[in-house]
Design a protein around this motif. Structure first.
Motif, PDB file in Angstrom:
ATOM      1  N   ASP A   3      -1.457  -7.917  12.756  1.00  9.44           N
ATOM      2  CA  ASP A   3      -2.810  -8.474  12.768  1.00  9.44           C
ATOM      3  C   ASP A   3      -3.835  -7.548  12.115  1.00  9.44           C
ATOM      4  O   ASP A   3      -4.649  -7.989  11.302  1.00  9.44           O
ATOM      5  CB  ASP A   3      -3.239  -8.783  14.213  1.00  9.44           C
ATOM      6  N   SER A   4      -3.770  -6.259  12.460  1.00 10.09           N
ATOM      7  CA  SER A   4      -4.783  -5.329  11.960  1.00 10.09           C
ATOM      8  C   SER A   4      -4.445  -4.785  10.582  1.00 10.09           C
ATOM      9  O   SER A   4      -5.332  -4.634   9.735  1.00 10.09           O
ATOM     10  CB  SER A   4      -4.957  -4.161  12.939  1.00 10.09           C
ATOM     11  N   ARG A   5      -3.171  -4.474  10.336  1.00  5.75           N
ATOM     12  CA  ARG A   5      -2.783  -3.830   9.073  1.00  5.75           C
ATOM     13  C   ARG A   5      -2.142  -4.798   8.086  1.00  5.75           C
ATOM     14  O   ARG A   5      -1.710  -4.388   7.006  1.00  5.75           O
ATOM     15  CB  ARG A   5      -1.828  -2.659   9.357  1.00  5.75           C
ATOM     16  N   ARG A   6      -2.040  -6.049   8.444  1.00  2.76           N
ATOM     17  CA  ARG A   6      -1.558  -7.101   7.549  1.00  2.76           C
ATOM     18  C   ARG A   6      -0.143  -6.853   7.038  1.00  2.76           C
ATOM     19  O   ARG A   6       0.205  -7.248   5.911  1.00  2.76           O
ATOM     20  CB  ARG A   6      -2.510  -7.278   6.350  1.00  2.76           C
ATOM     21  N   VAL A   7       0.682  -6.203   7.837  1.00  4.51           N
ATOM     22  CA  VAL A   7       2.100  -6.081   7.490  1.00  4.51           C
ATOM     23  C   VAL A   7       2.768  -7.401   7.840  1.00  4.51           C
ATOM     24  O   VAL A   7       2.587  -7.919   8.943  1.00  4.51           O
ATOM     25  CB  VAL A   7       2.767  -4.920   8.267  1.00  4.51           C
ATOM     26  N   GLY A  40       0.824  -1.190   0.000  1.00  6.63           N
ATOM     27  CA  GLY A  40       0.000   0.000   0.000  1.00  6.63           C
ATOM     28  C   GLY A  40       0.868   1.252   0.000  1.00  6.63           C
ATOM     29  O   GLY A  40       2.039   1.208   0.380  1.00  6.63           O
ATOM     30  N   ASP A  41       0.289   2.368  -0.437  1.00  5.36           N
ATOM     31  CA  ASP A  41       1.066   3.607  -0.520  1.00  5.36           C
ATOM     32  C   ASP A  41       1.618   4.013   0.841  1.00  5.36           C
ATOM     33  O   ASP A  41       2.757   4.472   0.947  1.00  5.36           O
ATOM     34  CB  ASP A  41       0.190   4.735  -1.086  1.00  5.36           C
ATOM     35  N   TRP A  42       0.817   3.839   1.900  1.00 10.21           N
ATOM     36  CA  TRP A  42       1.280   4.230   3.239  1.00 10.21           C
ATOM     37  C   TRP A  42       2.467   3.380   3.694  1.00 10.21           C
ATOM     38  O   TRP A  42       3.387   3.877   4.343  1.00 10.21           O
ATOM     39  CB  TRP A  42       0.134   4.101   4.245  1.00 10.21           C
ATOM     40  N   LEU A  43       2.467   2.090   3.284  1.00 12.07           N
ATOM     41  CA  LEU A  43       3.567   1.210   3.665  1.00 12.07           C
ATOM     42  C   LEU A  43       4.820   1.529   2.840  1.00 12.07           C
ATOM     43  O   LEU A  43       5.945   1.450   3.347  1.00 12.07           O
ATOM     44  CB  LEU A  43       3.163  -0.248   3.482  1.00 12.07           C
ATOM     45  N   TRP A  73       7.957 -10.347   9.382  1.00 12.63           N
ATOM     46  CA  TRP A  73       9.377 -10.060   9.227  1.00 12.63           C
ATOM     47  C   TRP A  73       9.626  -8.773   8.457  1.00 12.63           C
ATOM     48  O   TRP A  73      10.718  -8.201   8.538  1.00 12.63           O
ATOM     49  CB  TRP A  73      10.099 -11.243   8.587  1.00 12.63           C
ATOM     50  N   ASN A  74       8.640  -8.294   7.733  1.00 14.13           N
ATOM     51  CA  ASN A  74       8.766  -6.956   7.146  1.00 14.13           C
ATOM     52  C   ASN A  74       8.708  -5.898   8.245  1.00 14.13           C
ATOM     53  O   ASN A  74       9.470  -4.929   8.234  1.00 14.13           O
ATOM     54  CB  ASN A  74       7.660  -6.720   6.125  1.00 14.13           C
ATOM     55  N   GLN A  75       7.817  -6.103   9.220  1.00 14.47           N
ATOM     56  CA  GLN A  75       7.753  -5.180  10.347  1.00 14.47           C
ATOM     57  C   GLN A  75       9.028  -5.241  11.188  1.00 14.47           C
ATOM     58  O   GLN A  75       9.520  -4.213  11.658  1.00 14.47           O
ATOM     59  CB  GLN A  75       6.530  -5.488  11.211  1.00 14.47           C
ATOM     60  N   MET A  76       9.590  -6.433  11.359  1.00 13.65           N
ATOM     61  CA  MET A  76      10.844  -6.555  12.094  1.00 13.65           C
ATOM     62  C   MET A  76      11.981  -5.848  11.348  1.00 13.65           C
ATOM     63  O   MET A  76      12.874  -5.250  11.965  1.00 13.65           O
ATOM     64  CB  MET A  76      11.189  -8.024  12.308  1.00 13.65           C
ATOM     65  N   LYS A  77      11.931  -5.905  10.027  1.00 14.83           N
ATOM     66  CA  LYS A  77      12.937  -5.187   9.235  1.00 14.83           C
ATOM     67  C   LYS A  77      12.786  -3.675   9.406  1.00 14.83           C
ATOM     68  O   LYS A  77      13.776  -2.948   9.523  1.00 14.83           O
ATOM     69  CB  LYS A  77      12.810  -5.583   7.755  1.00 14.83           C
ATOM     70  N   LEU A  78      11.544  -3.211   9.458  1.00 14.16           N
ATOM     71  CA  LEU A  78      11.291  -1.790   9.680  1.00 14.16           C
ATOM     72  C   LEU A  78      11.778  -1.353  11.062  1.00 14.16           C
ATOM     73  O   LEU A  78      12.317  -0.250  11.221  1.00 14.16           O
ATOM     74  CB  LEU A  78       9.791  -1.498   9.536  1.00 14.16           C
ATOM     75  N   GLU A 118      -3.335   4.803   8.770  1.00 15.75           N
ATOM     76  CA  GLU A 118      -2.693   3.708   9.496  1.00 15.75           C
ATOM     77  C   GLU A 118      -1.683   4.238  10.514  1.00 15.75           C
ATOM     78  O   GLU A 118      -1.642   3.782  11.666  1.00 15.75           O
ATOM     79  CB  GLU A 118      -1.996   2.779   8.500  1.00 15.75           C
ATOM     80  N   ASP A 119      -0.866   5.197  10.105  1.00 15.58           N
ATOM     81  CA  ASP A 119       0.125   5.755  11.030  1.00 15.58           C
ATOM     82  C   ASP A 119      -0.543   6.571  12.132  1.00 15.58           C
ATOM     83  O   ASP A 119      -0.113   6.525  13.293  1.00 15.58           O
ATOM     84  CB  ASP A 119       1.121   6.620  10.261  1.00 15.58           C
ATOM     85  N   ARG A 120      -1.565   7.313  11.771  1.00 18.56           N
ATOM     86  CA  ARG A 120      -2.264   8.127  12.771  1.00 18.56           C
ATOM     87  C   ARG A 120      -2.859   7.247  13.872  1.00 18.56           C
ATOM     88  O   ARG A 120      -2.731   7.534  15.064  1.00 18.56           O
ATOM     89  CB  ARG A 120      -3.370   8.951  12.109  1.00 18.56           C
ATOM     90  N   LEU A 121      -3.481   6.144  13.475  1.00 17.09           N
ATOM     91  CA  LEU A 121      -4.078   5.242  14.468  1.00 17.09           C
ATOM     92  C   LEU A 121      -3.006   4.594  15.344  1.00 17.09           C
ATOM     93  O   LEU A 121      -3.214   4.386  16.542  1.00 17.09           O
ATOM     94  CB  LEU A 121      -4.915   4.174  13.760  1.00 17.09           C
TER      95      LEU A 121
END
Length: 273
Positions: free
Chosen positions: A243-247, A118-121, A250-255, A180-183
């Motif tokens: 869970d909520s944003r479907r990231v 997604g654009d936000w990601l 391991w992509n989130q861990m990389k971030l 997504e970031d605001r929440l």
């Protein structure tokens, strides 16, 4: 009176201030070394999390960001640069190589478009990559060296600071335009919308400082305080992102690893800016 004979009070004060100055310099050197360790070891975490991300995608029959033959060359180059940087061998040259490697791999992943985000990601991923590249350029300039044998390259440091400033602009933009970031911030920080707007203003001011080159040390010190809190309470909210944003996990861990690397660059600039 009560002191050693022949030692004036002024001499005692001078000795005391000299001791506190040495302790302060020692603390700054320790922090600078911590920042250098976090930044120079980042490619190891980046490769490790990327491998596990590709394994996670393979379970769902999804392709990696870069085609497999080139992926191994890319990781080999990253590990090579990280190893030499970690041992302090030609650190400036290999920091420059790490910045180049990361830029090429990110561009290849963008052109390949095998994974759809997604654009936000995309804003979160690419802005942090830009900041890490900026951190490597700061390292390549000679910042963070305890015993500097060559003069610092100010143009490389300024370019790296601009890259970190671009990242801060993207964070400020996301706080206004990414639901997504605001929440994530609203659920992770007290104060609600008012605190969110204050953070938006703060990120904007920090971005202006990094882009202009004014008050860099102070801005880096503030960023060094903010980023650990963001890693813990915003990025570390895996239930929200995964869970909520479907990231992908391991992509989130990389971030998270990217923000830790950016924190390392901020600490270097805060102590040796």
């Amino acid at each position: 009176e009560g002191g050693a004979p022949g030692v004036s009070p002024r001499s005692k004060m001078a000795a005391g201030s000299g001791g506190s100055g040495r302790r302060r310099r020692g603390a700054l050197r320790l922090l600078m070394r911590v920042g250098s360790v976090l930044l120079t070891r980042f490619p190891f975490w980046h490769c490790f999390s990327s491998l596990l991300l590709n394994a996670e995608r393979a379970e769902h029959r999804r392709k990696p960001d870069i085609q497999v033959p080139y992926l191994y060359f890319d990781m080999g180059a990253a590990v090579l640069c990280a190893s030499f940087m970690s041992f302090g061998v030609k650190r400036r040259w290999f920091a420059l190589g790490a910045a180049l490697q990361l830029a090429i791999s990110t561009y290849a992943a963008y052109l390949g478009a095998y994974a759809h985000y997604g654009d936000w990601l995309k804003v979160r991923m690419y802005s942090r990559t830009i900041a890490i590249i900026g951190g490597f350029l700061v390292l390549a300039s000679g910042a963070g060296e305890i015993y500097r044998q060559k003069p610092r390259n100010r143009s490389l440091q300024s370019t790296g600071q601009v890259f970190i400033g671009i990242y801060l602009i993207c964070v400020a933009y996301s706080l206004q335009h990414s639901k997504e970031d605001r929440l994530a911030y609203l659920s992770g920080i007290p104060g609600g919308e008012i605190a969110l707007q204050l953070l938006f203003v703060l990120y904007g001011i920090l971005a202006l400082s990094f882009l202009s080159g004014y008050y860099i040390t102070l801005a880096a010190q503030i960023l060094s305080v903010i980023l650990p809190l963001v890693v813990l309470f915003i990025d570390g909210n895996l239930g929200y992102w995964h869970d909520s944003r479907r990231v992908e996990f391991w992509n989130q861990m990389k971030l998270i690893g990217q923000n830790v690397g950016i924190f390392g660059a901020a600490v270097i600039l805060a102590t040796d800016g």
